[in-house]
Design an enzyme around this catalytic site. Structure first.
Site, PDB file in Angstrom:
ATOM      1  N   GLY A 130     -31.966 -23.549  33.223  1.00  9.47           N
ATOM      2  CA  GLY A 130     -33.118 -23.153  32.418  1.00  9.47           C
ATOM      3  C   GLY A 130     -32.688 -22.469  31.133  1.00  9.47           C
ATOM      4  N   THR A 131     -31.382 -22.337  30.969  1.00  6.66           N
ATOM      5  CA  THR A 131     -30.850 -21.593  29.834  1.00  6.66           C
ATOM      6  C   THR A 131     -30.792 -22.412  28.548  1.00  6.66           C
ATOM      7  OG1 THR A 131     -28.731 -22.200  30.797  1.00  6.66           O
ATOM      8  CG2 THR A 131     -29.474 -19.963  31.172  1.00  6.66           C
TER       9      THR A 131
ATOM     10  N   THR B  14     -33.629 -21.362  21.857  1.00  6.66           N
ATOM     11  CA  THR B  14     -33.365 -21.165  23.289  1.00  6.66           C
ATOM     12  C   THR B  14     -32.641 -19.838  23.520  1.00  6.66           C
ATOM     13  OG1 THR B  14     -31.361 -22.527  23.071  1.00  6.66           O
ATOM     14  CG2 THR B  14     -33.340 -23.612  23.907  1.00  6.66           C
TER      15      THR B  14
ATOM     16  N   LYS C 239     -19.849 -17.079  22.067  1.00  5.03           N
ATOM     17  CA  LYS C 239     -19.606 -16.075  23.107  1.00  5.03           C
ATOM     18  C   LYS C 239     -20.536 -16.202  24.325  1.00  5.03           C
ATOM     19  CE  LYS C 239     -17.559 -12.224  20.532  1.00  5.03           C
ATOM     20  NZ  LYS C 239     -17.816 -10.817  20.131  1.00  5.03           N
TER      21      LYS C 239
ATOM     22  N   GLY D 148     -26.485 -15.602  27.924  1.00 12.43           N
ATOM     23  CA  GLY D 148     -27.402 -15.563  29.071  1.00 12.43           C
ATOM     24  C   GLY D 148     -27.639 -14.179  29.638  1.00 12.43           C
ATOM     25  N   GLU D 149     -26.616 -13.349  29.664  1.00 15.64           N
ATOM     26  CA  GLU D 149     -26.714 -12.105  30.415  1.00 15.64           C
ATOM     27  C   GLU D 149     -26.835 -10.838  29.587  1.00 15.64           C
ATOM     28  OE1 GLU D 149     -23.439 -13.822  32.656  1.00 15.64           O
ATOM     29  OE2 GLU D 149     -24.364 -13.017  34.453  1.00 15.64           O
TER      30      GLU D 149
ATOM     31  N   PHE E 278     -30.129 -17.714  37.970  1.00 13.91           N
ATOM     32  CA  PHE E 278     -29.626 -16.431  37.469  1.00 13.91           C
ATOM     33  C   PHE E 278     -28.678 -15.743  38.430  1.00 13.91           C
ATOM     34  CE2 PHE E 278     -33.762 -17.281  35.544  1.00 13.91           C
ATOM     35  CZ  PHE E 278     -33.351 -17.392  34.232  1.00 13.91           C
TER      36      PHE E 278
HETATM   37 MO1  MOS Z   1     -25.227 -15.563  36.429  1.00 17.26          MO
HETATM   38  S1  MOS Z   1     -25.474 -13.834  37.530  1.00 17.26           S
HETATM   39  O1  MOS Z   1     -23.546 -15.788  36.573  1.00 17.26           O
HETATM   40  O2  MOS Z   1     -26.196 -16.804  36.929  1.00 17.26           O
END
Ligand code: MOS
Length: 734
Positions: free
Chosen positions: A463-464, A629, A696, A699-700, A237
């Protein structure tokens, strides 16, 4: 065509992970493996006067103790230590380079032994004398000692004047403390040096090629002589974007001893690596009485080290997210005697948007408006910075679907007006925004006549779910069952990829797969045409697709099996293609993901204990490749948002310049008992402008705004506004 894309497919690497077959950096073995332990500095600033390893060296089984005095050669210029993700300005840290101490917990010696326990014990026997200098580690004490870094967005209009003239104004300061990465997998490297001096390095990293090039530069080695492997990553992360010092030390050890060395940092040592920088966020918003924004001013003061200028976009979101006539920003840094901060899930936005979204809530209170209604009144269909449209922006749908799922219309507006027994109930909401980035990456596909494909690139899966979405996209593109696709990742010898981060991997790698699969398809068609009396003899590449192991002409309906094409064409049994997908942004559109988060808290009136009992997060992030996921990503982000709101805080003893709670007993993160009902909604957001597949990345976005929604809910429950995170019960009582 899309049998797998968009479905809730279970992780293709799930079985390997839960059965322990998946190997992590500290699990690779090599004959003669030695084990290393790090000695770290106990002062925050100064230099090493003397370091005495004689006692440690007497311990049976100790092989060597490396310090800056006796280590093997490494590059002198700090520029040699600049990895892809390093801050633009500054001189990166050089581990074990010299006797200078620039932060507490800095590695100063490496003890290598036959056994890990011996190394750990001997490390306690290394004696160090320091020449100590006065240090400063307190942002609040030095908040006036700032310097300005480049502001990510330019001002528009005269925000100062507009603020002064505004009918309603809200001004406040918000604070986010240092938060430390605590991934499950510790930072670890197993460095194996072969007889020719070539290195194979198993490392915990988000970017194998970043580490590979970094090691080549630091140790002046040829690219072919260093291979970095990281097939699985136990959480990163952002903490694994830059090469961490353990990889340098493990390689130093392997080169010094000419045998394989494994170094696993302890949980405590992880606190001298990356962290979210503590940030003071000053917000000022001016509005008309009916909730139109005249001005937004957002100024951030964040910490950085003495040797690098780390900064992210904290402030620019503020004048982008809502329609505001004027806007201004500043981003300042304060140098402290700490290691350089690092990226941490949605760096900049997680902190900056926390402040913005609390400030918007406070403005809504001042305007006597429902906080959701305020957001809708200043909703912006265009990017405010450049006055351009978005490729897509279904934030309204996020608000509507999340509000409905949450039951927002039943909210009673006044603070302290909702309760359940001894608990005050609060409902709060916030908006989230992140970027939809894409990076150049390459993919290799090997298709064999038995209908199996191997898809490979040097990205990591932190892990994503990268393994899984790659398999899904490739299976659809190649017309194969999912089980017939093998994905290879995390090896620096694979086709080029940047670090896995910024939520850009899914879009980047998927389009590289599409492009490479098209080459494979073209070749198959060429071969199929060579079959005697081929039914595809007149087919054009554009009208041909792969499905069910066949090459199908969608216009004529004619088909040839992949196996027949390969044999008929006499190519044998495999087709291999590699292409690079590049991405050009014409800057005609803004590219962002958005979210709406609604949170319910229950606060024990007598004790101040806070529970986050419900969160609904609705996300607009284009096409979702894997709803299972992806949901996990958003849930994980929401849990992290709960941690940010209520738990996470790195505490420094400023007298010693040392972190006091460098362990997961005292650095609090949410546990199961802190996590209740989390509902994730993906709103429909078709987008053929952002990229052909409409991806798009997710993850964040899930963490952005979550802490604000919780903070706003706590205000609604209690009538007490706490602006400095985490919101602990003592702050509610004062
Ligand atoms: Mo992310 S903070 O670019 O793993």
């Amino acid at each position: 065509m899309a049998l797998y894309t968009g479905t809730p497919t279970s992780r293709v690497d799930g079985h390997a992970k839960v059965t322990g077959a998946a190997k992590y950096a500290a699990e690779f073995k090599a004959p003669g493996l030695a084990y290393a332990a790090v000695v770290t500095s106990t002062i925050a600033k100064g230099r090493i006067a003397r370091i005495d390893a004689s006692e440690a060296l007497k311990v049976k089984g100790v092989l060597d103790v490396l310090t800056h005095d006796n280590r093997p050669a490494m590059a002198a210029r700090s520029a040699a230590y600049k990895d892809f993700v390093a801050p633009e300005k500054g001189a990166p840290f050089r581990p074990l380079y010299d006797g200078k101490i620039v932060f507490s917990g800095q590695p100063i010696a490496l003890v290598i032994a036959e056994e890990w326990e011996i190394a750990q014990f001997a490390a306690t026997l290394v004696h160090v004398d320091y020449e100590e200098k006065p240090h400063s580690t307190d942002l609040h004490a030095r908040r006036e000692k700032t310097f300005v870094v480049k502001t990510p967005e330019k001002a528009r209009g005269n925000a100062k004047r507009a603020l002064a003239a505004a009918a309603v104004r809200h001004e406040a300061e918000y604070f986010i403390p240092i938060e430390h990465h605590n991934p499950m997998e510790l930072f670890a490297t197993t460095a194996v040096r072969d007889a020719d001096g070539k290195l194979t390095v198993y490392d915990k990293t988000q970017g194998v090629q970043n580490v590979q090039r970094y090691l080549c530069s630091v140790f002046k080695m040829k690219p072919d002589d260093v291979r970095v492997i990281s097939p699985y990553v136990g959480g990163a992360f952002g903490s694994g974007l830059r090469p961490q010092y353990q990889v340098v030390l493990a390689v130093l050890g392997a080169r010094a001893l000419r045998r394989p060395v494994r170094l696993v940092l302890t949980r405590q040592q992880l606190y001298a690596l990356g962290y979210r920088p503590a940030t003071i966020e000053q917000l000022a918003i001016g509005a008309t009485t009916d909730g139109a924004l005249d001005a937004i001013s957002h100024e951030a003061i964040a910490i950085t080290s003495q040797y690098e200028d780390f900064s992210r976009n904290d402030t620019g979101w503020s004048g982008q997210l809502y329609k505001s006539r004027t806007a201004k920003y500043s981003h300042k840094l304060v140098r402290l005697d700490l290691p350089t901060a690092s990226d941490m899930r949605a760096p900049g936005a997680a902190t900056g948007v926390y402040a913005l979204e609390c400030a918007m809530d406070e403005l809504a209170v001042a305007l006597n408006l429902d906080p959701l209604e305020l957001r809708l009144r200043c909703y912006s269909d265009r990017d405010q910075h450049n006055d351009i449209p978005y490729t897509s922006k279904k934030l309204r749908d996020c608000y509507r679907e999340a509000a409905q799922a949450f039951g927002w219309s039943k909210r009673s507006a006044a603070p302290r007006s909702m309760r359940d027994g001894s608990e005050l109930v609060g409902w709060g909401m916030a908006t989230g925004i992140w970027e939809a980035l894409q990076m150049e990456s390459a993919v290799r596909i090997v298709l064999t006549a038995n209908g199996h494909a191997e898809v490979a690139c040097a990205f990591s899966d932190i892990g994503t779910g990268t393994y899984t979405i790659m398999a899904q996209v490739a299976a659809d593109q190649l017309g194969l069952p999912l089980d017939n696709v093998t994905v290879k990742l995390g090896d620096s010898t694979l086709p080029d990829a940047p670090v896995e981060g910024g939520s850009w991997t899914a879009a980047s790698v998927s389009h590289a797969i599409v492009k490479t699969a098209a080459e494979v398809r073209k070749e198959l068609l060429r071969l199929a045409k060579k079959i005697p009396n081929s039914p595809l003899v007149k087919s054009k590449p554009k009208s041909v697709s792969l499905a069910d192991g066949k090459i199908v002409d969608e216009e004529s309906g004619h088909a040839v099996s992949v196996a027949d094409a390969m044999r008929g064409g006499k190519v044998v049994d495999r087709i291999e293609r590699e292409t690079t997908h590049t991405f050009k942004d014409s800057n005609s559109h803004a590219r962002n993901t958005h979210s709406a988060i609604f949170a319910e808290v229950r606060v024990d009136e007598a004790l101040g204990v806070i529970r986050v009992t419900r969160v609904v997060s609705a996300v607009a992030a284009g096409r979702i490749l894997n709803t299972k996921t992806a949901r996990s990503q958003i849930m994980g982000s929401v849990v992290w948002g709960i941690g940010m709101a209520l738990h996470e805080e790195t505490m420094i003893d400023h007298n010693l310049g040392r972190i006091m709670n460098a362990n997961i007993a005292e650095y609090h993160v949410p546990v199961n008992a802190d996590v209740h009902d989390i509902d994730v909604i993906f709103v429909d957001e078709p987008d053929d402008i952002v990229n052909p597949l409409g991806i798009k990345g997710i993850g964040e976005i899930g963490i952005v705004g979550t802490a604000a929604a919780i903070a706003n809910a706590i205000y609604h429950a209690t009538g007490t506004r706490v602006r400095d995170l985490p919101i602990t019960l003592d702050k509610l009582q004062r």
